[in-house]
Motif scaffolding. Structure first.
Motif, mmCIF file in Angstrom:
data_model
loop_
_atom_site.group_PDB
_atom_site.id
_atom_site.type_symbol
_atom_site.label_atom_id
_atom_site.label_comp_id
_atom_site.label_asym_id
_atom_site.label_seq_id
_atom_site.Cartn_x
_atom_site.Cartn_y
_atom_site.Cartn_z
ATOM 1 N N ASN A 47 51.062 39.332 51.802
ATOM 2 C CA ASN A 47 51.331 40.629 51.699
ATOM 3 C C ASN A 47 49.953 41.224 51.192
ATOM 4 N N GLU A 48 49.861 42.540 50.934
ATOM 5 C CA GLU A 48 48.641 43.140 50.348
ATOM 6 C C GLU A 48 48.018 42.382 49.469
ATOM 7 N N SER A 49 48.644 42.154 48.418
ATOM 8 C CA SER A 49 48.236 41.809 47.059
ATOM 9 C C SER A 49 48.391 40.294 46.808
ATOM 10 N N GLY A 50 49.467 39.813 47.197
ATOM 11 C CA GLY A 50 49.751 38.349 46.950
ATOM 12 C C GLY A 50 48.998 37.473 47.824
ATOM 13 N N PRO A 51 49.224 35.824 47.534
ATOM 14 C CA PRO A 51 48.587 34.855 48.100
ATOM 15 C C PRO A 51 49.187 34.589 49.690
ATOM 16 N N LEU A 52 48.687 33.687 50.296
ATOM 17 C CA LEU A 52 49.197 33.281 51.558
ATOM 18 C C LEU A 52 50.163 32.004 51.209
ATOM 19 N N HIS A 53 51.473 32.063 51.607
ATOM 20 C CA HIS A 53 52.474 31.103 51.183
ATOM 21 C C HIS A 53 52.816 30.556 52.601
ATOM 22 N N ILE A 54 53.202 29.309 52.678
ATOM 23 C CA ILE A 54 53.658 28.358 53.667
ATOM 24 C C ILE A 54 54.980 28.423 53.238
ATOM 25 N N LEU A 55 56.088 28.815 54.075
ATOM 26 C CA LEU A 55 57.471 28.836 54.003
ATOM 27 C C LEU A 55 58.247 27.774 54.860
ATOM 28 N N ARG A 56 59.391 27.358 54.421
ATOM 29 C CA ARG A 56 60.492 26.803 55.074
ATOM 30 C C ARG A 56 61.597 27.600 55.369
ATOM 31 N N LEU A 57 62.074 27.630 56.722
ATOM 32 C CA LEU A 57 63.314 28.258 57.055
ATOM 33 C C LEU A 57 64.320 27.379 57.507
ATOM 34 N N MET A 58 65.510 27.346 56.605
ATOM 35 C CA MET A 58 66.476 26.512 56.949
ATOM 36 C C MET A 58 67.684 27.006 58.133
ATOM 37 N N PRO A 59 68.107 26.404 58.782
ATOM 38 C CA PRO A 59 69.162 26.694 59.826
ATOM 39 C C PRO A 59 70.140 27.617 59.131
ATOM 40 N N ASN A 60 70.733 27.714 57.854
ATOM 41 C CA ASN A 60 71.489 28.631 57.422
ATOM 42 C C ASN A 60 70.918 29.730 56.954
ATOM 43 N N GLY A 61 69.529 30.028 57.097
ATOM 44 C CA GLY A 61 68.726 31.351 56.891
ATOM 45 C C GLY A 61 68.148 31.356 55.766
ATOM 46 N N ASP A 62 68.345 30.255 54.683
ATOM 47 C CA ASP A 62 67.579 30.258 53.398
ATOM 48 C C ASP A 62 66.110 29.889 53.638
ATOM 49 N N ASN A 63 65.307 30.541 52.820
ATOM 50 C CA ASN A 63 63.908 30.435 53.078
ATOM 51 C C ASN A 63 63.387 29.901 51.788
ATOM 52 N N VAL A 93 59.730 28.587 49.634
ATOM 53 C CA VAL A 93 58.171 28.612 49.612
ATOM 54 C C VAL A 93 57.822 26.921 49.441
ATOM 55 N N VAL A 94 56.793 26.348 50.477
ATOM 56 C CA VAL A 94 56.462 25.145 50.404
ATOM 57 C C VAL A 94 55.039 24.816 49.530
ATOM 58 N N ALA A 95 54.341 25.966 49.946
ATOM 59 C CA ALA A 95 52.922 26.028 49.044
ATOM 60 C C ALA A 95 52.381 27.118 49.172
ATOM 61 N N LYS A 96 51.453 27.389 47.892
ATOM 62 C CA LYS A 96 50.677 28.606 48.086
ATOM 63 C C LYS A 96 49.174 28.220 48.554
ATOM 64 N N VAL A 97 48.743 28.815 49.474
ATOM 65 C CA VAL A 97 47.456 28.391 49.869
ATOM 66 C C VAL A 97 46.172 29.133 49.298
ATOM 67 N N PRO A 98 45.316 28.334 48.740
ATOM 68 C CA PRO A 98 44.136 28.855 48.040
ATOM 69 C C PRO A 98 43.252 29.469 49.069
ATOM 70 N N ASP A 99 42.633 30.759 48.350
ATOM 71 C CA ASP A 99 41.686 31.679 49.140
ATOM 72 C C ASP A 99 40.645 30.724 49.647
ATOM 73 N N ASN A 100 39.913 31.587 50.500
ATOM 74 C CA ASN A 100 38.791 30.980 51.283
ATOM 75 C C ASN A 100 37.888 30.718 50.390
ATOM 76 N N THR A 101 36.445 30.307 50.619
ATOM 77 C CA THR A 101 35.450 30.199 49.842
ATOM 78 C C THR A 101 34.727 31.738 49.591
ATOM 79 N N LYS A 102 34.048 31.974 48.568
ATOM 80 C CA LYS A 102 33.620 33.461 48.212
ATOM 81 C C LYS A 102 34.669 34.355 47.916
ATOM 82 N N GLY A 103 35.928 33.846 47.810
ATOM 83 C CA GLY A 103 37.060 34.553 47.190
ATOM 84 C C GLY A 103 37.711 35.602 48.160
ATOM 85 N N VAL A 104 37.235 35.192 49.624
ATOM 86 C CA VAL A 104 37.971 35.842 50.659
ATOM 87 C C VAL A 104 39.298 35.590 50.701
ATOM 88 N N LYS A 105 40.295 36.636 50.593
ATOM 89 C CA LYS A 105 41.748 36.315 50.529
ATOM 90 C C LYS A 105 42.095 36.053 52.159
#
Length: 296
Positions: free
Chosen positions: A114-130, A132-144
Motif C-alpha cells: 500500500n502507499e505507506s507500508g512495505p511489500l508483503h508476500i502472502l499465502r492464500l488458502m483454498p478456504n479464503g484465509d490469507n 503474510v509469508v514475508a515482508k520484503v526489504p526496500d530496494n537499495t538507496k531506500g527506494v520503496k
C-alpha cells in the motif's frame, strides 16, 4: 489480526500500485500439453498439441495460475478471477492486479503493498484465509517496493519474485535474499521500445524447473534469462523484429515463451501476442500467434 485480509481489502480499494496498462505475462501448460496464455486485449487463448490457436475465454487477465485439483473451482474469487466456470476442474485462475502462483498443495502466493507500508508476500488458502509469508526489504538507496512483476514457487514452497532489476528468494520461514541483481542492464540487451531505461531489464514472468533453475522474461531487454541454482546467469532466447518476452512456462524439458510485438507501445492494440517454444535440444519454433483479425 489477519494482516493478509487487510492487505487484500487494500488491493481492491485501489491501494496496490499495479500497472494494468501492460502486456500480459500469464502462460502455462497443462497435463495434456495445451498452452494457455493471456492477451491484454483478447482474453485467454489456447494452443492445442496440433498447434491450433483458439480464443478460450474473453475474460481479461494479465497473469495465470492452474488449479489442477480444482480446489478453487467452487470458491468465490477474491484475490484472483476464476477464468473457468464454477465447478470446472482443473480450474484456470487469472489476475489483473498482480502476479499469482500456485504450489502443489493448492495455496496461491502473491504480493501486496500500500502507499505507506512495505511489500508483503502472502499465502492464500483454498478456504479464503490469507497469511503474510514475508515482508520484503526496500530496494537499495531506500527506494520503496510497490509491486512485483513475476512470482513463482519452487521446491519446498520456496517463493521467487521478480522486480525490474532483481530476483529475490523467499523461504517458508520468511527470510528474503537476492538471487540476482540489482541489475542496471544486460550486456546483450536489445532495448524494447517504450520501456524506460530506469526499468530495464524489467524482469517479468518466470518459472522454475525441477533442478531449481530459474527462467525469467527480461521484457525491457527483449530476452529470456536462465539463472542456475549457483547464481550463474545467461541469455537463452533473444527477441527479434520488435518481439519481447513477457512470460515463460516449462513443460517436460521444453520452455514456452509468451512474447508481444511492440510490448512498450502505449497503444494496447499494437500488443500482438505469440508463443515460441525453446526445445530441450535448442531448437526454436513458433508454437502459435494471435492474429490482429482474430482479436476483433
Amino acid at each position: 489480526m489477519n494482516i493478509g485480509r487487510t492487505l487484500v481489502a487494500c488491493i481492491f480499494g485501489g491501494c496496490l500500485l499495479a500497472n494494468a496498462a501492460e502486456p500480459g505475462a500469464g502462460i502455462l501448460v497443462d497435463r495434456e500439453g495445451q498452452v494457455w496464455f493471456t492477451d491484454s486485449v483478447g482474453g485467454v487463448w489456447k494452443i492445442n498439441p496440433r498447434g491450433e490457436v483458439t480464443q478460450a475465454y474473453k475474460q481479461g487477465a494479465l497473469w495465470l495460475a492452474l488449479d489442477l485439483e480444482g480446489r478453487y473451482a467452487q470458491s468465490k474469487p477474491e484475490r484472483y478471477q476464476r477464468v473457468t466456470q464454477k465447478g470446472v476442474k482443473p480450474a484456470l485462475l487469472g489476475s489483473t492486479s498482480g502476479p499469482i502462483a500456485m504450489c502443489a498443495e493448492g495455496e496461491v502466493f502473491y504480493a501486496a503493498s500500500n502507499e505507506s507500508g512495505p511489500l508483503h508476500i502472502l499465502r492464500l488458502m483454498p478456504n479464503g484465509d490469507n497469511f503474510v509469508v514475508a515482508k520484503v526489504p526496500d530496494n537499495t538507496k531506500g527506494v520503496k517496493l510497490r509491486k512485483v512483476n513475476g512470482i513463482a514457487v519452487g521446491a519446498d514452497d520456496t517463493i521467487y519474485i521478480a522486480g525490474n532489476h532483481t530476483i529475490r528468494k523467499v523461504t517458508k520461514s520468511g527470510s528474503v535474499s537476492n538471487v540476482i541483481g540489482p541489475l542496471a542492464t544486460l550486456d546483450d540487451c536489445v532495448k524494447a521500445n517504450g520501456i524506460p531505461k530506469k526499468h530495464r531489464p524489467y524482469m517479468h514472468g518466470m518459472t522454475i524447473d525441477a533442478s531449481g533453475t530459474i527462467y525469467v522474461a527480461a521484457t525491457g531487454c527483449s530476452s529470456v534469462l536462465k539463472v542456475t541454482p549457483d547464481g550463474k546467469m545467461s541469455t537463452v532466447l533473444q527477441g527479434e523484429d520488435g518481439w519481447s518476452a513477457t512470460g515463460v512456462a516449462m513443460y517436460e524439458k521444453d520452455l514456452y515463451v509468451l512474447e508481444y510485438k511492440n510490448a512498450g507501445s502505449p497503444n494496447k492494440r499494437e500488443w500482438t501476442p505469440r508463443v515460441r517454444k525453446l526445445a530441450a535440444d535448442g531448437r526454436v519454433t513458433v508454437a502459435g500467434t494471435v492474429s490482429a483479425t482474430s482479436r476483433k
